[in-house]
Design an enzyme around this catalytic site. Structure first.
Site, PDB file in Angstrom:
ATOM      1  N   SER A 129       0.844  -1.204   0.000  1.00  0.00           N
ATOM      2  CA  SER A 129       0.000   0.000   0.000  1.00  0.00           C
ATOM      3  C   SER A 129       0.873   1.246   0.000  1.00  0.00           C
ATOM      4  CB  SER A 129      -0.860  -0.025   1.261  1.00  0.00           C
ATOM      5  OG  SER A 129      -1.479   1.223   1.459  1.00  0.00           O
ATOM      6  N   TYR A 153      -1.141  -0.890  10.688  1.00  0.00           N
ATOM      7  CA  TYR A 153      -1.441  -1.474   9.378  1.00  0.00           C
ATOM      8  C   TYR A 153      -0.283  -1.207   8.409  1.00  0.00           C
ATOM      9  CZ  TYR A 153      -3.430  -1.749   4.670  1.00  0.00           C
ATOM     10  OH  TYR A 153      -3.631  -2.029   3.332  1.00  0.00           O
ATOM     11  N   LYS A 157       2.525  -3.857   6.567  1.00  0.00           N
ATOM     12  CA  LYS A 157       2.860  -3.957   5.132  1.00  0.00           C
ATOM     13  C   LYS A 157       4.377  -3.775   4.932  1.00  0.00           C
ATOM     14  CE  LYS A 157      -1.236  -4.570   3.357  1.00  0.00           C
ATOM     15  NZ  LYS A 157      -1.603  -5.851   2.740  1.00  0.00           N
TER      16      LYS A 157
HETATM   17  P1  NAD Z   1     -10.853  -7.107   1.336  1.00  0.00           P
HETATM   18  O1  NAD Z   1     -11.019  -7.131   2.818  1.00  0.00           O
HETATM   19  O2  NAD Z   1     -12.043  -6.852   0.496  1.00  0.00           O
HETATM   20  O3  NAD Z   1     -10.180  -8.466   0.847  1.00  0.00           O
HETATM   21  C1  NAD Z   1      -9.328  -9.237   1.650  1.00  0.00           C
HETATM   22  C2  NAD Z   1      -9.838 -10.659   1.591  1.00  0.00           C
HETATM   23  O4  NAD Z   1      -8.970 -11.486   2.374  1.00  0.00           O
HETATM   24  C3  NAD Z   1     -11.244 -10.829   2.170  1.00  0.00           C
HETATM   25  O5  NAD Z   1     -12.026 -11.566   1.244  1.00  0.00           O
HETATM   26  C4  NAD Z   1     -11.045 -11.598   3.466  1.00  0.00           C
HETATM   27  O6  NAD Z   1     -12.146 -12.440   3.759  1.00  0.00           O
HETATM   28  C5  NAD Z   1      -9.774 -12.365   3.167  1.00  0.00           C
HETATM   29  N1  NAD Z   1      -8.962 -12.711   4.337  1.00  0.00           N
HETATM   30  C6  NAD Z   1      -8.594 -11.887   5.354  1.00  0.00           C
HETATM   31  N2  NAD Z   1      -7.797 -12.551   6.221  1.00  0.00           N
HETATM   32  C7  NAD Z   1      -7.650 -13.807   5.714  1.00  0.00           C
HETATM   33  C8  NAD Z   1      -6.942 -14.956   6.149  1.00  0.00           C
HETATM   34  N3  NAD Z   1      -6.224 -14.950   7.295  1.00  0.00           N
HETATM   35  N4  NAD Z   1      -6.999 -16.072   5.408  1.00  0.00           N
HETATM   36  C9  NAD Z   1      -7.735 -16.106   4.254  1.00  0.00           C
HETATM   37  N5  NAD Z   1      -8.426 -15.050   3.813  1.00  0.00           N
HETATM   38  C10 NAD Z   1      -8.387 -13.910   4.524  1.00  0.00           C
HETATM   39  O7  NAD Z   1      -9.702  -6.048   1.028  1.00  0.00           O
HETATM   40  P2  NAD Z   1      -9.227  -5.455  -0.360  1.00  0.00           P
HETATM   41  O8  NAD Z   1      -9.619  -4.029  -0.392  1.00  0.00           O
HETATM   42  O9  NAD Z   1      -9.623  -6.346  -1.463  1.00  0.00           O
HETATM   43  O10 NAD Z   1      -7.650  -5.493  -0.133  1.00  0.00           O
HETATM   44  C11 NAD Z   1      -6.862  -6.568  -0.595  1.00  0.00           C
HETATM   45  C12 NAD Z   1      -5.424  -6.351  -0.166  1.00  0.00           C
HETATM   46  O11 NAD Z   1      -4.976  -5.110  -0.683  1.00  0.00           O
HETATM   47  C13 NAD Z   1      -5.224  -6.266   1.352  1.00  0.00           C
HETATM   48  O12 NAD Z   1      -4.019  -6.909   1.670  1.00  0.00           O
HETATM   49  C14 NAD Z   1      -5.134  -4.775   1.625  1.00  0.00           C
HETATM   50  O13 NAD Z   1      -4.368  -4.503   2.773  1.00  0.00           O
HETATM   51  C15 NAD Z   1      -4.427  -4.293   0.365  1.00  0.00           C
HETATM   52  N6  NAD Z   1      -4.715  -2.891   0.070  1.00  0.00           N
HETATM   53  C16 NAD Z   1      -6.014  -2.466  -0.068  1.00  0.00           C
HETATM   54  C17 NAD Z   1      -6.284  -1.123  -0.338  1.00  0.00           C
HETATM   55  C18 NAD Z   1      -7.702  -0.643  -0.482  1.00  0.00           C
HETATM   56  O14 NAD Z   1      -7.921   0.559  -0.485  1.00  0.00           O
HETATM   57  N7  NAD Z   1      -8.698  -1.490  -0.636  1.00  0.00           N
HETATM   58  C19 NAD Z   1      -5.232  -0.206  -0.489  1.00  0.00           C
HETATM   59  C20 NAD Z   1      -3.916  -0.675  -0.353  1.00  0.00           C
HETATM   60  C21 NAD Z   1      -3.674  -2.030  -0.088  1.00  0.00           C
HETATM   61  C1  UD1 Z   2      -6.994   5.272   3.788  1.00  0.00           C
HETATM   62  C2  UD1 Z   2      -5.934   4.761   4.733  1.00  0.00           C
HETATM   63  C3  UD1 Z   2      -4.848   4.077   3.935  1.00  0.00           C
HETATM   64  C4  UD1 Z   2      -5.430   2.966   3.081  1.00  0.00           C
HETATM   65  C5  UD1 Z   2      -6.526   3.557   2.188  1.00  0.00           C
HETATM   66  C6  UD1 Z   2      -7.226   2.480   1.445  1.00  0.00           C
HETATM   67  C7  UD1 Z   2      -5.969   6.261   6.664  1.00  0.00           C
HETATM   68  C8  UD1 Z   2      -5.250   7.344   7.398  1.00  0.00           C
HETATM   69  N1  UD1 Z   2      -5.408   5.863   5.509  1.00  0.00           N
HETATM   70  O1  UD1 Z   2      -6.400   6.189   2.906  1.00  0.00           O
HETATM   71  O2  UD1 Z   2      -3.875   3.520   4.798  1.00  0.00           O
HETATM   72  O3  UD1 Z   2      -4.431   2.360   2.261  1.00  0.00           O
HETATM   73  O4  UD1 Z   2      -7.504   4.213   3.026  1.00  0.00           O
HETATM   74  O5  UD1 Z   2      -8.038   3.043   0.454  1.00  0.00           O
HETATM   75  O6  UD1 Z   2      -6.988   5.779   7.093  1.00  0.00           O
HETATM   76  N2  UD1 Z   2     -12.593  11.608   3.660  1.00  0.00           N
HETATM   77  C9  UD1 Z   2     -13.625  12.463   4.022  1.00  0.00           C
HETATM   78  N3  UD1 Z   2     -14.748  11.921   4.565  1.00  0.00           N
HETATM   79  C10 UD1 Z   2     -14.923  10.576   4.750  1.00  0.00           C
HETATM   80  C11 UD1 Z   2     -13.853   9.705   4.372  1.00  0.00           C
HETATM   81  C12 UD1 Z   2     -12.705  10.266   3.840  1.00  0.00           C
HETATM   82  O7  UD1 Z   2     -13.512  13.685   3.884  1.00  0.00           O
HETATM   83  O8  UD1 Z   2     -15.977  10.133   5.250  1.00  0.00           O
HETATM   84  C13 UD1 Z   2     -11.387  12.190   3.047  1.00  0.00           C
HETATM   85  C14 UD1 Z   2     -10.089  11.892   3.780  1.00  0.00           C
HETATM   86  O9  UD1 Z   2      -9.835  12.871   4.745  1.00  0.00           O
HETATM   87  C15 UD1 Z   2      -9.081  11.887   2.623  1.00  0.00           C
HETATM   88  C16 UD1 Z   2      -9.893  11.366   1.431  1.00  0.00           C
HETATM   89  O10 UD1 Z   2     -11.253  11.586   1.774  1.00  0.00           O
HETATM   90  O11 UD1 Z   2      -8.671  13.200   2.332  1.00  0.00           O
HETATM   91  C17 UD1 Z   2      -9.665   9.892   1.142  1.00  0.00           C
HETATM   92  O12 UD1 Z   2      -9.891   9.159   2.335  1.00  0.00           O
HETATM   93  P1  UD1 Z   2      -9.930   7.545   2.336  1.00  0.00           P
HETATM   94  O13 UD1 Z   2     -10.845   7.067   1.270  1.00  0.00           O
HETATM   95  O14 UD1 Z   2     -10.231   7.119   3.738  1.00  0.00           O
HETATM   96  O15 UD1 Z   2      -8.464   7.131   1.913  1.00  0.00           O
HETATM   97  P2  UD1 Z   2      -7.046   7.532   2.551  1.00  0.00           P
HETATM   98  O16 UD1 Z   2      -7.204   8.336   3.782  1.00  0.00           O
HETATM   99  O17 UD1 Z   2      -6.218   8.102   1.469  1.00  0.00           O
END
Ligand code: NAD
Ligand code: UD1
Length: 343
Positions: A129, A153, A157
């Site tokens: 991330s 978190y 990572k």
């Molecule tokens: P998500 O929660 O939708 O998907 C994660 C999946 O992993 C879920 O289906 C959950 O049931 C499964 N899971 C969790 N723990 C497990 C375990 N111990 N064994 C087997 N399955 C397990 O999340 P996502 O948004 O799809 O994110 C996927 C990956 O990307 C994560 O590692 C997350 O940290 C990373 N990531 C997500 C974002 C984001 O904004 N969504 C941003 C940066 C990184």
């Molecule tokens: C957050 C996480 C980041 C993670 C990412 C996944 C934090 C500090 N960071 O990022 O680690 O990888 O989500 O997508 O939590 N905002 C509002 N109102 C809301 C929600 C968000 O104004 O109800 C604003 C936030 O202040 C920010 C922007 O929207 O400026 C995006 O927020 P968000 O979607 O939560 O993502 P990040 O904060 O970038």
């Protein structure tokens, strides 16, 4: 050269990014083998992947730390590589329950890596991330920026990235891709799969969608006094299907090349919270009422990627614009107002 029909182990494949990546994998000729404990996802996602692609991926309800269960899966399927999504992603909960986050993310990954090693699976893509960069000082953020996470978190990572680096140093014939996502949003254009957060969404996009569909009344905008064009936070939103395509490109490289690479997956474009509200109102034709409140602790003013390394190394560029991110998120939201639990 690995054949394109290769089976790929996808941990967390029922989740948000995993399910979209399974669609892209199938469409690129790979066969996903999904392992997910369903702690943050719904089994319907598997049927929806099938509805979109015409192919039902193999699915096992199994925890990545269950070495016996995972071993059985890997006896049945000869997977050429792993894409590892499984883990916990809620930043706030990682602060209140750090042990849980470290156990699930770090210990879970260690156990998975041990199982993969014992089965001779040498190719891995890992979901990292942009949060590993913490409050980076210079924009856009290149991969060479310092790693300085600000919450458990992000630390989990960064720790996994370090473990993977050490693993490759010890065994240079491994191929590992570390993908640092910026802000994944949107949904598959069909509206069959999308983001389905449990409870009150932490992130902006699902919150805005739920306000537009009438499930929540008002969006709280966390601060309008940042040093940005309109005072609200600026982020690099990337369409989840572009992100999925980035995984296929990274997989193709890691199947063919030894060593570790780390790349940003973002668009390089920053959008403010007010930009998102406007774009969503246009896409949905609905108002998104909002009120400005104080800043959210831990937020930074601006974060966007330098995407040039992904372009040079993987020939990957995000193609979908903000309007499409909003249209697709809205289509998913309208078709599934309460997420997968709807049907
Ligand atoms: P998500 O929660 O939708 O998907 C994660 C999946 O992993 C879920 O289906 C959950 O049931 C499964 N899971 C969790 N723990 C497990 C375990 N111990 N064994 C087997 N399955 C397990 O999340 P996502 O948004 O799809 O994110 C996927 C990956 O990307 C994560 O590692 C997350 O940290 C990373 N990531 C997500 C974002 C984001 O904004 N969504 C941003 C940066 C990184
Ligand atoms: C957050 C996480 C980041 C993670 C990412 C996944 C934090 C500090 N960071 O990022 O680690 O990888 O989500 O997508 O939590 N905002 C509002 N109102 C809301 C929600 C968000 O104004 O109800 C604003 C936030 O202040 C920010 C922007 O929207 O400026 C995006 O927020 P968000 O979607 O939560 O993502 P990040 O904060 O970038």
């Amino acid at each position: 050269m690995i054949k394109k029909t290769a089976e790929i182990l996808v941990t967390g494949g029922a989740g948000y990014i995993g399910s979209h990546t399974c669609v892209a994998l199938i469409q690129a000729g790979f066969m996903p083998v999904i392992v997910d404990n369903l702690s943050n996802s719904h089994p319907l996602a598997i049927s929806r992947i099938e509805a979109i692609t015409g192919t039902r991926p193999a699915f096992y309800k199994c925890d990545i730390a269950d070495a016996t269960g995972l071993g059985t899966v890997l006896e049945r399927h000869s997977c050429a590589a792993t894409i590892h999504f499984a883990g916990l992603k809620a930043v706030g909960r990682s602060v209140s329950e750090p042990l849980e986050t470290y156990r699930e993310n770090v210990c879970g990954t260690l156990s998975l890596l041990q199982t993969l090693k014992s089965r001779g699976i040498k190719r891995l893509i890992f979901s990292s991330s942009a949060t590993v960069y913490g409050g980076a000082e210079h924009m856009p953020i290149p991969e060479t920026a310092s790693i300085q996470p600000t919450n458990p978190y992000g630390h989990s990572k960064a720790m996994i990235e370090q473990i993977l680096q050490d693993l490759v140093t010890a065994a240079p014939d491994l191929g590992i891709g570390v993908l640092r996502y910026f802000n994944p949003v949107g949904a598959h254009v069909s509206g069959e799969i999308g983001e389905d957060p449990q409870g009150i969404p932490d992130n902006l996009f699902p919150f805005v969608s739920q306000v537009a569909v009438g499930r929540r009344e008002t969006l709280q905008v966390f601060g309008n006094d940042y040093d940005t064009k309109d005072g609200t936070g600026v982020r690099d939103y990337i369409h989840v299907m572009d992100l999925a395509d980035g995984h296929v490109a990274a997989l193709q490289r890691c199947l063919d090349t030894d060593g570790l690479f780390a790349v940003n997956l973002g668009t390089g474009q920053g959008s403010s919270v007010l930009d998102i509200i406007k774009a969503f109102e246009i896409a949905s034709g609905r108002p998104v009422p909002y009120e400005v409140v104080g800043r959210r602790p831990g937020d930074v003013a601006t974060s966007f990627a330098d995407p040039s390394k992904a372009s040079e190394m993987l020939n990957f560029k995000a193609k979908r614009d903000l309007a499409q991110m909003c249209r697709d998120a809205w289509n998913w939201q309208q078709r599934n107002p309460t997420g997968y639990a709807n049907r």
